[in-house]
Design a protein around this motif. Structure first.
Motif, PDB file in Angstrom:
ATOM      1  N   ARG A 111     -61.147 -29.631  26.885  1.00  9.28           N
ATOM      2  CA  ARG A 111     -60.582 -28.902  25.749  1.00  9.28           C
ATOM      3  C   ARG A 111     -61.076 -29.435  24.399  1.00  9.28           C
ATOM      4  O   ARG A 111     -61.454 -28.648  23.529  1.00  9.28           O
ATOM      5  N   PRO A 112     -61.122 -30.757  24.193  1.00  6.81           N
ATOM      6  CA  PRO A 112     -61.625 -31.235  22.893  1.00  6.81           C
ATOM      7  C   PRO A 112     -63.087 -30.842  22.644  1.00  6.81           C
ATOM      8  O   PRO A 112     -63.452 -30.490  21.529  1.00  6.81           O
ATOM      9  N   LEU A 113     -63.907 -30.855  23.697  1.00  7.83           N
ATOM     10  CA  LEU A 113     -65.299 -30.463  23.542  1.00  7.83           C
ATOM     11  C   LEU A 113     -65.391 -28.975  23.219  1.00  7.83           C
ATOM     12  O   LEU A 113     -66.170 -28.559  22.357  1.00  7.83           O
ATOM     13  N   ARG A 114     -64.595 -28.162  23.891  1.00  6.89           N
ATOM     14  CA  ARG A 114     -64.587 -26.719  23.625  1.00  6.89           C
ATOM     15  C   ARG A 114     -64.225 -26.457  22.170  1.00  6.89           C
ATOM     16  O   ARG A 114     -64.889 -25.688  21.480  1.00  6.89           O
ATOM     17  N   SER A 115     -63.185 -27.121  21.685  1.00  5.24           N
ATOM     18  CA  SER A 115     -62.771 -26.952  20.292  1.00  5.24           C
ATOM     19  C   SER A 115     -63.855 -27.415  19.333  1.00  5.24           C
ATOM     20  O   SER A 115     -64.116 -26.771  18.317  1.00  5.24           O
ATOM     21  N   GLN A 116     -64.512 -28.525  19.672  1.00  3.30           N
ATOM     22  CA  GLN A 116     -65.565 -29.061  18.806  1.00  3.30           C
ATOM     23  C   GLN A 116     -66.754 -28.107  18.741  1.00  3.30           C
ATOM     24  O   GLN A 116     -67.263 -27.818  17.661  1.00  3.30           O
ATOM     25  N   ILE A 117     -67.194 -27.605  19.890  1.00  4.33           N
ATOM     26  CA  ILE A 117     -68.323 -26.676  19.916  1.00  4.33           C
ATOM     27  C   ILE A 117     -67.973 -25.408  19.151  1.00  4.33           C
ATOM     28  O   ILE A 117     -68.781 -24.898  18.365  1.00  4.33           O
ATOM     29  N   LEU A 118     -66.768 -24.912  19.357  1.00  8.67           N
ATOM     30  CA  LEU A 118     -66.331 -23.711  18.651  1.00  8.67           C
ATOM     31  C   LEU A 118     -66.335 -23.935  17.146  1.00  8.67           C
ATOM     32  O   LEU A 118     -66.844 -23.121  16.384  1.00  8.67           O
ATOM     33  N   SER A 119     -65.816 -25.066  16.710  1.00 13.62           N
ATOM     34  CA  SER A 119     -65.774 -25.373  15.275  1.00 13.62           C
ATOM     35  C   SER A 119     -67.170 -25.567  14.693  1.00 13.62           C
ATOM     36  O   SER A 119     -67.425 -25.182  13.552  1.00 13.62           O
ATOM     37  N   ASP A 120     -68.072 -26.172  15.464  1.00 15.24           N
ATOM     38  CA  ASP A 120     -69.422 -26.436  14.978  1.00 15.24           C
ATOM     39  C   ASP A 120     -70.293 -25.181  14.933  1.00 15.24           C
ATOM     40  O   ASP A 120     -71.130 -25.035  14.051  1.00 15.24           O
ATOM     41  N   THR A 121     -70.115 -24.292  15.888  1.00 18.99           N
ATOM     42  CA  THR A 121     -71.028 -23.157  16.004  1.00 18.99           C
ATOM     43  C   THR A 121     -70.483 -21.874  15.382  1.00 18.99           C
ATOM     44  O   THR A 121     -71.260 -21.021  14.977  1.00 18.99           O
ATOM     45  N   LEU A 122     -69.204 -21.726  15.353  1.00 19.56           N
ATOM     46  CA  LEU A 122     -68.578 -20.547  14.733  1.00 19.56           C
ATOM     47  C   LEU A 122     -67.719 -21.028  13.562  1.00 19.56           C
ATOM     48  O   LEU A 122     -66.508 -20.831  13.534  1.00 19.56           O
ATOM     49  N   ARG A 123     -68.368 -21.665  12.603  1.00 18.82           N
ATOM     50  CA  ARG A 123     -67.662 -22.317  11.493  1.00 18.82           C
ATOM     51  C   ARG A 123     -66.738 -21.379  10.737  1.00 18.82           C
ATOM     52  O   ARG A 123     -65.736 -21.802  10.181  1.00 18.82           O
ATOM     53  N   PHE A 124     -67.097 -20.115  10.675  1.00 17.02           N
ATOM     54  CA  PHE A 124     -66.278 -19.166   9.932  1.00 17.02           C
ATOM     55  C   PHE A 124     -64.868 -19.048  10.513  1.00 17.02           C
ATOM     56  O   PHE A 124     -63.916 -18.805   9.789  1.00 17.02           O
ATOM     57  N   LEU A 125     -64.728 -19.231  11.831  1.00 14.70           N
ATOM     58  CA  LEU A 125     -63.436 -18.992  12.465  1.00 14.70           C
ATOM     59  C   LEU A 125     -62.368 -19.998  12.042  1.00 14.70           C
ATOM     60  O   LEU A 125     -61.320 -19.593  11.532  1.00 14.70           O
ATOM     61  N   PRO A 126     -62.584 -21.312  12.197  1.00 12.35           N
ATOM     62  CA  PRO A 126     -61.548 -22.240  11.732  1.00 12.35           C
ATOM     63  C   PRO A 126     -61.281 -22.114  10.227  1.00 12.35           C
ATOM     64  O   PRO A 126     -60.142 -22.242   9.782  1.00 12.35           O
ATOM     65  N   GLN A 127     -62.350 -21.820   9.466  1.00 16.15           N
ATOM     66  CA  GLN A 127     -62.173 -21.667   8.019  1.00 16.15           C
ATOM     67  C   GLN A 127     -61.311 -20.454   7.705  1.00 16.15           C
ATOM     68  O   GLN A 127     -60.410 -20.519   6.865  1.00 16.15           O
ATOM     69  N   LEU A 128     -61.583 -19.349   8.367  1.00 14.33           N
ATOM     70  CA  LEU A 128     -60.814 -18.123   8.142  1.00 14.33           C
ATOM     71  C   LEU A 128     -59.356 -18.322   8.557  1.00 14.33           C
ATOM     72  O   LEU A 128     -58.438 -17.901   7.834  1.00 14.33           O
ATOM     73  N   LEU A 129     -59.146 -18.976   9.690  1.00 14.46           N
ATOM     74  CA  LEU A 129     -57.783 -19.214  10.158  1.00 14.46           C
ATOM     75  C   LEU A 129     -57.030 -20.145   9.209  1.00 14.46           C
ATOM     76  O   LEU A 129     -55.860 -19.906   8.889  1.00 14.46           O
ATOM     77  N   ALA A 130     -57.706 -21.189   8.738  1.00 11.27           N
ATOM     78  CA  ALA A 130     -57.063 -22.110   7.794  1.00 11.27           C
ATOM     79  C   ALA A 130     -56.710 -21.394   6.496  1.00 11.27           C
ATOM     80  O   ALA A 130     -55.614 -21.581   5.940  1.00 11.27           O
ATOM     81  N   GLN A 131     -57.617 -20.557   6.020  1.00 17.17           N
ATOM     82  CA  GLN A 131     -57.369 -19.787   4.800  1.00 17.17           C
ATOM     83  C   GLN A 131     -56.159 -18.864   5.005  1.00 17.17           C
ATOM     84  O   GLN A 131     -55.291 -18.763   4.140  1.00 17.17           O
ATOM     85  N   GLY A 132     -56.112 -18.203   6.146  1.00 14.01           N
ATOM     86  CA  GLY A 132     -55.007 -17.291   6.435  1.00 14.01           C
ATOM     87  C   GLY A 132     -53.681 -18.002   6.560  1.00 14.01           C
ATOM     88  O   GLY A 132     -52.647 -17.503   6.096  1.00 14.01           O
ATOM     89  N   GLN A 133     -53.690 -19.174   7.178  1.00 16.05           N
ATOM     90  CA  GLN A 133     -52.445 -19.928   7.293  1.00 16.05           C
ATOM     91  C   GLN A 133     -52.013 -20.473   5.939  1.00 16.05           C
ATOM     92  O   GLN A 133     -50.830 -20.450   5.613  1.00 16.05           O
TER      93      GLN A 133
END
Length: 192
Positions: A111-133
């Protein structure tokens, strides 16, 4: 990336999409790639590393195919932009989707690796979610949970659209899929 490394990843993708992770033995991957077993292990010290690299490669290619949304647009419109582009890419790359679906719940992908890869490769997603929250437009849940829900909902819809291409081409189904996704992350705050 070297040609041999690319050949090995392509062969691993084809075999994993066809036979699943378990059916894709390293000897079969090497043979399909047209390389010796030693060459495969020179580039990837273990099957686990090969499979993790393939997952990262797919996520990077997906991320590269997605253009940045206009930050002046409302959050929902930005999310729709990213959702639509990612969905088109997945529908056009069914082997990649089959691999990701199989690997998503595999013990090879911690799970930590999945989250890390997702954050590294689809950077817009965590940023968009953080902005929305931060703006109160999205539900206030832990970021890791939000990422899991986003990825799970997206993959479920992409899988349906790959299995039933006529639905993937249907605007009503596409809009319905995004509406359900948005409802899951926005909760009662639908107009952000």
């Amino acid at each position: 990336m070297t040609d041999k490394r690319r050949q090995i990843l392509a062969a691993a993708l084809a075999l994993c999409a066809e036979d699943g992770l378990q059916g894709a033995a390293t000897a079969r991957i090497a043979k399909a790639a047209g390389v010796a077993n030693g060459t495969l292990f020179h580039h990837f010290p273990s099957k686990e590393v090969l499979i993790q690299q393939l997952y990262q490669d797919i996520k990077q290619r997906l991320g590269s195919a997605i253009s940045e949304a206009d930050p002046a647009q409302p959050l929902k419109a930005q999310a729709r932009h990213y959702w639509g582009q990612a969905m088109v890419w997945m529908i056009e790359h069914p082997d990649e989707l089959k691999f990701v679906l199989d690997f998503f719940h595999s013990p090879l992908l911690a799970r930590p690796l999945r989250s890390q890869i997702l954050s590294d490769t689809l950077r817009f997603l965590p940023q968009l979610l953080a902005q929305g929250q931060a703006s109160g437009a999205l539900q206030q849940v832990p970021p890791e949970l939000m990422l899991e829900v986003c990825q799970s909902q997206f993959l479920a819809c992409a899988s349906l659209f790959v299995d039933r291409p006529e639905l993937g081409q249907d605007t009503e189904w596409q809009e319905g899929a995004f509406t359900l996704f948005w409802s899951a992350i926005a909760g009662g705050l639908h107009e952000a």
